[in-house]
Design a protein around this motif. Structure first.
Motif, PDB file in Angstrom:
ATOM      1  N   THR B 253       0.845  -1.199   0.000  1.00 41.71           N
ATOM      2  CA  THR B 253       0.000   0.000   0.000  1.00 41.71           C
ATOM      3  C   THR B 253       0.883   1.252   0.000  1.00 41.71           C
ATOM      4  O   THR B 253       1.951   1.252   0.607  1.00 41.71           O
ATOM      5  N   ASP B 255       0.236   4.068   1.430  1.00 48.25           N
ATOM      6  CA  ASP B 255       0.231   4.756   2.735  1.00 48.25           C
ATOM      7  C   ASP B 255      -0.109   3.801   3.876  1.00 48.25           C
ATOM      8  O   ASP B 255       0.762   3.238   4.498  1.00 48.25           O
ATOM      9  N   GLU B 256      -1.432   3.587   4.131  1.00 48.20           N
ATOM     10  CA  GLU B 256      -1.755   2.696   5.249  1.00 48.20           C
ATOM     11  C   GLU B 256      -2.582   1.502   4.796  1.00 48.20           C
ATOM     12  O   GLU B 256      -3.419   1.617   3.896  1.00 48.20           O
ATOM     13  N   CYS B 257      -2.349   0.355   5.421  1.00 52.82           N
ATOM     14  CA  CYS B 257      -3.069  -0.868   5.070  1.00 52.82           C
ATOM     15  C   CYS B 257      -4.452  -0.836   5.723  1.00 52.82           C
ATOM     16  O   CYS B 257      -4.566  -0.560   6.919  1.00 52.82           O
ATOM     17  N   ILE B 258      -5.492  -1.084   4.919  1.00 49.69           N
ATOM     18  CA  ILE B 258      -6.851  -1.078   5.479  1.00 49.69           C
ATOM     19  C   ILE B 258      -7.368  -2.506   5.677  1.00 49.69           C
ATOM     20  O   ILE B 258      -8.547  -2.732   5.900  1.00 49.69           O
ATOM     21  N   CYS B 260      -7.970  -4.977   3.721  1.00 50.70           N
ATOM     22  CA  CYS B 260      -9.066  -5.411   2.852  1.00 50.70           C
ATOM     23  C   CYS B 260      -8.839  -6.828   2.322  1.00 50.70           C
ATOM     24  O   CYS B 260      -9.750  -7.432   1.756  1.00 50.70           O
ATOM     25  N   ASP B 398       0.011  -5.731   9.623  1.00 49.89           N
ATOM     26  CA  ASP B 398      -0.578  -5.497   8.299  1.00 49.89           C
ATOM     27  C   ASP B 398      -0.118  -6.568   7.317  1.00 49.89           C
ATOM     28  O   ASP B 398       0.796  -7.336   7.609  1.00 49.89           O
ATOM     29  N   CYS B 416      -4.312  -3.064  -4.486  1.00 51.44           N
ATOM     30  CA  CYS B 416      -4.564  -2.272  -3.277  1.00 51.44           C
ATOM     31  C   CYS B 416      -5.498  -1.097  -3.586  1.00 51.44           C
ATOM     32  O   CYS B 416      -5.193  -0.253  -4.438  1.00 51.44           O
ATOM     33  N   ARG B 418      -6.033   1.486  -1.857  1.00 48.62           N
ATOM     34  CA  ARG B 418      -5.361   2.732  -1.499  1.00 48.62           C
ATOM     35  C   ARG B 418      -4.463   3.215  -2.645  1.00 48.62           C
ATOM     36  O   ARG B 418      -4.280   4.407  -2.840  1.00 48.62           O
ATOM     37  N   GLU B 419      -3.947   2.260  -3.393  1.00 46.73           N
ATOM     38  CA  GLU B 419      -3.115   2.604  -4.555  1.00 46.73           C
ATOM     39  C   GLU B 419      -3.974   3.283  -5.620  1.00 46.73           C
ATOM     40  O   GLU B 419      -3.558   4.253  -6.256  1.00 46.73           O
ATOM     41  N   VAL B 421      -6.658   5.008  -5.072  1.00 45.66           N
ATOM     42  CA  VAL B 421      -6.934   6.364  -4.579  1.00 45.66           C
ATOM     43  C   VAL B 421      -5.746   7.271  -4.892  1.00 45.66           C
ATOM     44  O   VAL B 421      -5.905   8.394  -5.374  1.00 45.66           O
ATOM     45  N   ARG B 422      -4.545   6.749  -4.650  1.00 48.41           N
ATOM     46  CA  ARG B 422      -3.334   7.542  -4.900  1.00 48.41           C
ATOM     47  C   ARG B 422      -3.242   7.928  -6.386  1.00 48.41           C
ATOM     48  O   ARG B 422      -2.957   9.078  -6.728  1.00 48.41           O
TER      49      ARG B 422
END
Lengths: 82, 431
Positions: B253, B255-258, B260, B398, B416, B418-419, B421-422
Motif C-alpha cells: 500500500t 500509505d496505510e493498510c486497510i 481489505c 498489516d 490495493c 489505497r493505490e 486512490v493515490r
C-alpha cells in the motif's frame, strides 16, 4: 522535516542500519581489494588473462612475450600478410 | 490486457528461439576421423572492451530505473516493459554473459587463486546489484535479471506453493551456492555457468540437455512463479540476505493498510505475509521448548553437515581435471584399462613424473576435504537456522511484502484500493 524523519528509530532499525553500512563497507573493501590485486599483478608482469590474448582488455599495452607475439600476428593478419 | 501482452510476448520469444535454435542445428559440426569431439562453446566470443563498459552503464541505468519504478512510480506496466528490455538486451543480445549470478564464481576464484584476476566489468556486474539491494531491495530481480525476466514472461497460471514446500525447496539454492563456491574455490568448475538452464536459449545454441532443462523450467514456470529464482538461484541467496537490511522496500500500500485482504492472493511468489496473531500462552510455551531444542542441535547439524561434506571429497574432486587425469593414469598403470585417452597420451608426452601428478591430485582431494567441511557445515547451519526460524514469532499487524522473498515485481500494487486512490489523486493534480 518530514513525518518519517521525526519517528524514533527502533533498536531493530538501528541494528539493520549498522549491518547495512557494514555490508556496504565490506563490498567496497572487496572491490578495492580486487582492483589492488589487478594492479599488483600487472606491476609484477603476471598475465591476468590466463594466457589468452584474444579478447584481453590490456593486450595493446601488454609487453609479455605471448602478447608481443599475438600483436605481431594480429598486425600481420590486418595488413593482409600471413 | 497485461496478461495478454505477457502471453503474446512469451509465445513470440519462444517461437523466435525455437526457430533460431533449429536453424543453428541445420549446419552440423564435421565428423573428425580421429574421434575428436567438437567442444561445445561455453562462453560467447570475446567482445571489444568498450562494449563491456557500455554493458555496465546499461546495468547501472537499468538498476536505477527499476528502483525508481518499483519504489516511486509503483507501476507494474513500466516494470514489465523494463523486464522485456532486460531480457532482450542482457539475455538475447548480450547472450547472458556477463551475469552477476555466474560472476559469483569469478569473485570466489579471485579470492582463492593468487594469480587469477577478475575483470573489472565482471566485478561491477557482481557488486552493483548487491549495492542496489542494500538500499532498494531486490530491484535487480524485479526487472533487470534476464533469467528472472524469461521466467516472468511465461508465468500465466500461477499456483500457490505450500509454505513448507517453499521453505524446503529454498534449501536447494543454499546447497547450490555452497557447491558453486567449493568448485570455484578449488579451480575445478564453474557449475553455475555450466548448468545455467537459460543460457542455451539466450545463445540459441548449446548443450541439448541444458536446453531441455531450460525448457522444463519454463514449463514449470507457467504454473510456479520463477522456479529458478526462488529455489535454485545462488545469487538470489545473497540478495535475500542483503534485502533484509535494505533501506527502502516494496510496500503493498502507498500509505496505510486497510486490511481489505485483496492483495492476499496477488503474489505468485508467495511473498506476501499475513498479519500474525500473537501466540497463545500454550503455543508460546511449545515454541520456547522447540527453540531450545533447535538451538541445542544446531552445532550437531553443523558438524554432521561438515562431516558429510568432507566425506564426499573423493567424488567431488573428480570434477577437477587433474584428479580425473591422475585416476585415468592410475588405471592405465595398473593395467585395469588398456587404451589411452587424448588427455593421458598428452600427459605422457610432456614427460612429467606420474608421482608428481598423483601428488597434485592428492593435494586437490585434500582441498576438497577441507572445503567440504565448510560446505557441509554451511548446509547444516542453514537447515538449523531454518528450524530455529519456525520457532520465532514475528509481529505483523498489516499485510506486508516479505523483505527477503519479495522480487519487487509490482503485481500487488494494483490490487490495493489505497493505490487506486493515490493514482486518482495524482491524475487530479496533473489536470
Amino acid at each position: 522535516m518530514n513525518e518519517s524523519s521525526r519517528q524514533p528509530c527502533s533498536r531493530r532499525q538501528l541494528f539493520a542500519g549498522a549491518l547495512r553500512y557494514a555490508a556496504l563497507g565490506l563490498l567496497a573493501a572487496g572491490g578495492a581489494a580486487l582492483v589492488a590485486k589487478r594492479h599488483r599483478l600487472l606491476r609484477e608482469g603476471v598475465c591476468i588473462s590466463g594466457g589468452l590474448c584474444g579478447g584481453c582488455a590490456i593486450l595493446h599495452q601488454c609487453a609479455l612475450p605471448e602478447a608481443l607475439s599475438a600483436k605481431k600476428i594480429s598486425a600481420g593478419v590486418h595488413s593482409g600478410r600471413r | 490486457m497485461m496478461r495478454f501482452a505477457q502471453i503474446i510476448t512469451g509465445i513470440a520469444l519462444a517461437l523466435i528461439s525455437c526457430g533460431l535454435v533449429w536453424s543453428a542445428e541445420r549446419f552440423p559440426p564435421p565428423d573428425f576421423e580421429s574421434g575428436h569431439e567438437m567442444p561445445s562453446p561455453t562462453t560467447p566470443h570475446p567482445r571489444q572492451d568498450i562494449y563491456e563498459y557500455i554493458d555496465v552503464v546499461v546495468l547501472l541505468a537499468a538498476l536505477g530505473l527499476a528502483s525508481y519504478l518499483v519504489l516511486k512510480k509503483r507501476s507494474r506496466r513500466a516494470i514489465f516493459a523494463l523486464t522485456v528490455f532486460s531480457l532482450l538486451y542482457f539475455g538475447f543480445w548480450r547472450e547472458g554473459c556477463v551475469c552477476p549470478i555466474g560472476g559469483t564464481q569469478n569473485i570466489v576464484l579471485s579470492i582463492f587463486d593468487a594469480e587469477y584476476v577478475v575483470p573489472i566489468t565482471v566485478a561491477a556486474f557482481f557488486l552493483l546489484p548487491l549495492v542496489f539491494t542494500l538500499f532498494f531491495g531486490r530491484t535487480f530481480c524485479a526487472a533487470v535479471c534476464p533469467l528472472g525476466a524469461v521466467q516472468d514472461l511465461v508465468l500465466c497460471r500461477p499456483v500457490a506453493v505450500p509454505s513448507w514446500a517453499e521453505s524446503g525447496l529454498r534449501l536447494l539454492a543454499y546447497v547450490y551456492l555452497g557447491a558453486a563456491v567449493l568448485f570455484a574455490a578449488t579451480g575445478s568448475a564453474f557449475i553455475i555457468c555450466r548448468y545455467d538452464p537459460f543460457i542455451s536459449i539466450f545463445r540459441l545454441t548449446g548443450d541439448l540437455n541444458i536446453l531441455i532443462l531450460g525448457a522444463c523450467l519454463l514449463l514449470i514456470g507457467v504454473f510456479v512463479g520463477r522456479p529458478y529464482c526462488r529455489f535454485i538461484c545462488p545469487y538470489g541467496v545473497v540478495l535475500r540476505q542483503l534485502s533484509r537490511l535494505s533501506r527502502r522496500r516494496v510496500t503493498i500500500t502507498p500509505d496505510e493498510c486497510i486490511q481489505c485482504k485483496l492483495c492476499e492472493e496477488s503474489c505468485p511468489f508467495g511473498a506476501i505475509k499475513k498479519p500474525a496473531a500473537k501466540w497463545s500462552d500454550q503455543d508460546y510455551g511449545i515454541a520456547k521448548k522447540r527453540l531450545g531444542f533447535f538451538l541445542l542441535i544446531l552445532p550437531v547439524l553443523v558438524l554432521l553437515g561438515g562431516w558429510a561434506g568432507s566425506s564426499l571429497k573423493a567424488v567431488a574432486a573428480r570434477a577437477h581435471e587433474t584428479v580425473r587425469l591422475a585416476e585415468r593414469i592410475y588405471l592405465e598403470e595398473t593395467g585395469e584399462v588398456t587404451e589411452t585417452t587424448d588427455a593421458s597420451a598428452a600427459f605422457r608426452a610432456t614427460g612429467k613424473e606420474i608421482e608428481e601428478l598423483y601428488a597434485d591430485a592428492s593435494s586437490i582431494r585434500a582441498q576438497f576435504g577441507f572445503g567440504g567441511w565448510f560446505f557441509g557445515g554451511f548446509a547444516g547451519l542453514v537447515i538449523g537456522l531454518k528450524l530455529i526460524g519456525l520457532s520465532v514469532w514475528r509481529q505483523r499487524t498489516d499485510y506486508e511484502a516479505d523483505r527477503a522473498s519479495c522480487l519487487a515485481c509490482g503485481r500487488c500494487f494494483e490490487y490495493c484500493p489505497r493505490e487506486h486512490v493515490r493514482l486518482e489523486q495524482a491524475k487530479e493534480v496533473k489536470t
